[in-house]
Design a protein around this motif. Structure first.
Motif, PDB file in Angstrom:
ATOM      1  N   ARG A  51     -91.151  91.713  73.837  1.00  0.00           N
ATOM      2  CA  ARG A  51     -91.438  92.458  75.075  1.00  0.00           C
ATOM      3  C   ARG A  51     -92.547  91.772  75.867  1.00  0.00           C
ATOM      4  N   LEU A  52     -93.614  91.393  75.174  1.00  0.00           N
ATOM      5  CA  LEU A  52     -94.748  90.753  75.843  1.00  0.00           C
ATOM      6  C   LEU A  52     -94.339  89.425  76.464  1.00  0.00           C
ATOM      7  N   ARG A  53     -93.514  88.675  75.770  1.00  0.00           N
ATOM      8  CA  ARG A  53     -93.054  87.403  76.326  1.00  0.00           C
ATOM      9  C   ARG A  53     -92.247  87.616  77.601  1.00  0.00           C
ATOM     10  N   GLN A  54     -91.418  88.629  77.609  1.00  0.00           N
ATOM     11  CA  GLN A  54     -90.647  88.920  78.820  1.00  0.00           C
ATOM     12  C   GLN A  54     -91.580  89.257  79.982  1.00  0.00           C
ATOM     13  N   ARG A  55     -92.635  90.022  79.717  1.00  0.00           N
ATOM     14  CA  ARG A  55     -93.611  90.343  80.768  1.00  0.00           C
ATOM     15  C   ARG A  55     -94.358  89.105  81.226  1.00  0.00           C
ATOM     16  N   TYR A  66     -91.884  81.830  76.498  1.00  0.00           N
ATOM     17  CA  TYR A  66     -91.094  82.064  75.297  1.00  0.00           C
ATOM     18  C   TYR A  66     -91.510  81.182  74.121  1.00  0.00           C
ATOM     19  N   ARG A  67     -92.537  80.360  74.324  1.00  0.00           N
ATOM     20  CA  ARG A  67     -93.132  79.613  73.204  1.00  0.00           C
ATOM     21  C   ARG A  67     -94.511  80.159  72.840  1.00  0.00           C
ATOM     22  N   MET A  68     -95.098  80.931  73.736  1.00  0.00           N
ATOM     23  CA  MET A  68     -96.452  81.417  73.545  1.00  0.00           C
ATOM     24  C   MET A  68     -96.478  82.759  72.812  1.00  0.00           C
ATOM     25  N   TYR A  69     -97.712  83.192  72.512  1.00  0.00           N
ATOM     26  CA  TYR A  69     -97.951  84.474  71.851  1.00  0.00           C
ATOM     27  C   TYR A  69     -98.929  85.276  72.697  1.00  0.00           C
ATOM     28  N   PHE A  70     -98.765  86.600  72.654  1.00  0.00           N
ATOM     29  CA  PHE A  70     -99.547  87.452  73.540  1.00  0.00           C
ATOM     30  C   PHE A  70    -100.010  88.715  72.827  1.00  0.00           C
ATOM     31  N   THR A  71    -101.071  89.286  73.346  1.00  0.00           N
ATOM     32  CA  THR A  71    -101.484  90.641  73.007  1.00  0.00           C
ATOM     33  C   THR A  71    -101.261  91.479  74.259  1.00  0.00           C
ATOM     34  N   PRO A  72    -101.127  92.791  74.139  1.00  0.00           N
ATOM     35  CA  PRO A  72    -100.930  93.603  75.353  1.00  0.00           C
ATOM     36  C   PRO A  72    -102.036  93.400  76.382  1.00  0.00           C
ATOM     37  N   HIS A  73    -103.276  93.412  75.930  1.00  0.00           N
ATOM     38  CA  HIS A  73    -104.388  93.192  76.849  1.00  0.00           C
ATOM     39  C   HIS A  73    -104.360  91.760  77.374  1.00  0.00           C
ATOM     40  N   GLY A  74    -104.019  90.822  76.506  1.00  0.00           N
ATOM     41  CA  GLY A  74    -104.036  89.419  76.894  1.00  0.00           C
ATOM     42  C   GLY A  74    -103.038  89.086  77.979  1.00  0.00           C
ATOM     43  N   VAL A  75    -101.817  89.605  77.872  1.00  0.00           N
ATOM     44  CA  VAL A  75    -100.818  89.295  78.886  1.00  0.00           C
ATOM     45  C   VAL A  75    -101.172  89.949  80.220  1.00  0.00           C
ATOM     46  N   GLU A  76    -101.846  91.090  80.162  1.00  0.00           N
ATOM     47  CA  GLU A  76    -102.245  91.775  81.395  1.00  0.00           C
ATOM     48  C   GLU A  76    -103.392  91.047  82.085  1.00  0.00           C
ATOM     49  N   GLN A  77    -104.358  90.566  81.306  1.00  0.00           N
ATOM     50  CA  GLN A  77    -105.564  89.986  81.879  1.00  0.00           C
ATOM     51  C   GLN A  77    -105.501  88.473  82.067  1.00  0.00           C
ATOM     52  N   ALA A  78    -104.515  87.821  81.501  1.00  0.00           N
ATOM     53  CA  ALA A  78    -104.447  86.359  81.592  1.00  0.00           C
ATOM     54  C   ALA A  78    -104.310  85.898  83.038  1.00  0.00           C
ATOM     55  N   THR A  79    -104.920  84.769  83.324  1.00  0.00           N
ATOM     56  CA  THR A  79    -104.800  84.156  84.640  1.00  0.00           C
ATOM     57  C   THR A  79    -103.368  83.684  84.856  1.00  0.00           C
ATOM     58  N   ARG A  80    -102.824  83.936  86.034  1.00  0.00           N
ATOM     59  CA  ARG A  80    -101.499  83.408  86.364  1.00  0.00           C
ATOM     60  C   ARG A  80    -101.528  81.883  86.245  1.00  0.00           C
ATOM     61  N   ALA A 130    -108.538  85.351  69.589  1.00  0.00           N
ATOM     62  CA  ALA A 130    -108.821  83.954  69.259  1.00  0.00           C
ATOM     63  C   ALA A 130    -107.659  83.339  68.481  1.00  0.00           C
ATOM     64  N   ALA A 131    -107.098  84.098  67.539  1.00  0.00           N
ATOM     65  CA  ALA A 131    -105.958  83.596  66.775  1.00  0.00           C
ATOM     66  C   ALA A 131    -104.763  83.337  67.685  1.00  0.00           C
ATOM     67  N   THR A 132    -104.575  84.198  68.689  1.00  0.00           N
ATOM     68  CA  THR A 132    -103.475  84.027  69.638  1.00  0.00           C
ATOM     69  C   THR A 132    -103.674  82.768  70.468  1.00  0.00           C
ATOM     70  N   ALA A 133    -104.904  82.538  70.939  1.00  0.00           N
ATOM     71  CA  ALA A 133    -105.194  81.323  71.699  1.00  0.00           C
ATOM     72  C   ALA A 133    -104.943  80.074  70.861  1.00  0.00           C
ATOM     73  N   ARG A 134    -105.319  80.131  69.589  1.00  0.00           N
ATOM     74  CA  ARG A 134    -105.114  78.989  68.688  1.00  0.00           C
ATOM     75  C   ARG A 134    -103.622  78.727  68.493  1.00  0.00           C
ATOM     76  N   ALA A 135    -102.866  79.801  68.320  1.00  0.00           N
ATOM     77  CA  ALA A 135    -101.414  79.661  68.153  1.00  0.00           C
ATOM     78  C   ALA A 135    -100.773  79.099  69.416  1.00  0.00           C
ATOM     79  N   ASN A 136    -101.270  79.497  70.567  1.00  0.00           N
ATOM     80  CA  ASN A 136    -100.718  78.997  71.827  1.00  0.00           C
ATOM     81  C   ASN A 136    -100.997  77.516  72.009  1.00  0.00           C
ATOM     82  N   ALA A 137    -102.199  77.087  71.638  1.00  0.00           N
ATOM     83  CA  ALA A 137    -102.528  75.661  71.740  1.00  0.00           C
ATOM     84  C   ALA A 137    -101.582  74.838  70.870  1.00  0.00           C
ATOM     85  N   ARG A 138    -101.312  75.327  69.659  1.00  0.00           N
ATOM     86  CA  ARG A 138    -100.395  74.611  68.765  1.00  0.00           C
ATOM     87  C   ARG A 138     -98.971  74.643  69.302  1.00  0.00           C
TER      88      ARG A 138
END
Length: 389
Positions: A51-55, A66-80, A130-138
């Motif tokens: 769901r978060l990836r679709q958003r 579709y390769r990244m990982y998100f938290t509900p707060h993270g997807v809302e607050q992330a910079t476009r 932080a774990a989500t950011a690390r996973a996204n970098a990888r």
């Protein structure tokens, strides 16, 4: 699920691949089927991530989302993505090669910086974030350029970095925070952190009062497709200390202030210009008015009127005005009926009427289209009718 690691396993990856095109209407049936072969907690986590990836597609594009990982707060607050890329290009053009990204969230800005060839220290105090950011970098192949550290940003030594980027939290338990000193960390701390490095960018709310911008910083308001996204305070050589600018994305056009006085109020001419929101927030309406040889329709309204057409104006949308009438719904309804206007775009500035309410009461019907501006002209409630150039 407060632990991202199950989704990073082969089983978790397989579930995420299967759920890429998850149809919300079939979610219950899909979950029931998947729980026959997978742990219920993992299925729930994978569906939540799907769901978060679709958003996130709207901000990051499908290829990255579709390769990244998100938290509900993270997807809302992330910079476009387009905004983060613009900022990264500015840093790179200044010669910045290392950035401490403080309050990095899920890593949206760190990703853009790394793709611009900049090494990044991404810092966030929340373990899952932080774990989500690390996973996204990888996941995006950028782990060699992005170091993620779980820590309080106020404890970080940034002396080894060319620049800092600070994106303080601007939401609390009661919603948006409007006082910059109530940000986490406060704006005063971010300013001092910025002054300690050769270059810096501080992301703040676009509604920040101009008087809070220090003289040794430049201020940039950024919009994307006409929607104001943020303001950024820049410091360092070549960043324009003491200046204001408006940047319009995705085109990347930038208007820089020249300290012009407020435009004069004048009668409505043949054309009306609606400045981009970033231009208005940056207080650069006078620069646009000068470029079209125009003035304001009211001293408190950011609509510019002029006698000449400028259809390719990058900082404002132009309209040809056919009618200027005192505000009266009965008269507007008659005009819409007479001209067979079925598509009525309603814009308002300085009016309490909501567009949907007006359309409901006017009941547009017919093959033609028009735009109506509900506003004030020299202090009087007025309706301006026209069409976009």
């Amino acid at each position: 699920m407060n632990d991202l690691s199950p989704l990073l396993t082969d089983e978790g990856q397989s579930l995420l691949d299967e759920l890429r095109d998850l149809d919300p209407a079939r979610e219950l049936a899909v979950a029931t089927r998947l729980r026959r072969d997978h742990p219920a907690a993992l299925v729930s986590a994978a569906i939540g991530q799907a769901r978060l990836r679709q958003r996130a597609v709207a901000k990051f594009g499908a290829e990255d989302a579709y390769r990244m990982y998100f938290t509900p707060h993270g997807v809302e607050q992330a910079t476009r993505g387009a905004v983060a890329e613009h900022r990264a290009r500015r840093f790179a053009a200044l010669g910045v090669r290392t950035v401490a990204d403080l309050c990095s969230g899920i890593g949206g800005d760190a990703i853009a910086l790394a793709r611009a060839g900049i090494s990044v220290l991404a810092v966030d105090r929340d373990p899952l974030t932080a774990a989500t950011a690390r996973a996204n970098a990888r996941a995006l192949g950028l782990a060699g350029l992005i170091e993620v550290r779980e820590a309080d940003v106020t404890d970080i030594d940034t002396s080894a970095y060319d620049a800092v980027f600070v994106d303080p939290a601007r939401r609390g338990g009661r919603g948006r925070i409007f006082d910059p000193e109530a940000y986490s960390p406060p704006l005063s701390w971010a300013l001092e952190a910025a002054r300690a490095r050769p270059y810096a960018a501080l992301k703040i709310a676009p509604g920040v009062p101009h008087e809070l911008v220090p003289d040794d910083f430049g201020a940039e308001w950024i919009s994307y497709e006409g929607d104001v996204k943020e303001a950024v305070l820049w410091s360092g050589p070549g960043t324009g200390a003491g200046t204001v600018r408006a940047t319009l994305l995705p085109a990347g056009t930038t208007l820089t202030g020249r300290g012009l006085p407020n435009p004069p109020v004048r009668p409505v001419g043949r054309y009306l210009y609606e400045p981009d929101g970033a231009v208005i927030r940056a207080h650069l309406v006078a620069e646009v008015a000068e470029s079209v040889g125009g003035g304001l329709i009211d001293e408190t309204i950011a609509y510019i009127t002029a006698d000449e057409a400028h259809p390719a104006l990058p900082y404002a949308t132009g309209y040809e005005i056919t009618d200027v009438l005192p505000f009266h719904l009965k008269n507007l309804k008659a005009l819409v009926r007479e001209r067979e206007i079925g598509t009525l775009t309603v814009k308002k500035r300085g009016s309490a009427i909501e567009p949907e309410e007006l359309r409901r009461r006017v009941k547009p019907k017919g093959p033609n289209a028009a735009t109506v501006f509900l506003t004030r002209v020299a202090g009087a409630p007025s309706m301006l009718i026209g069409k976009r150039m």
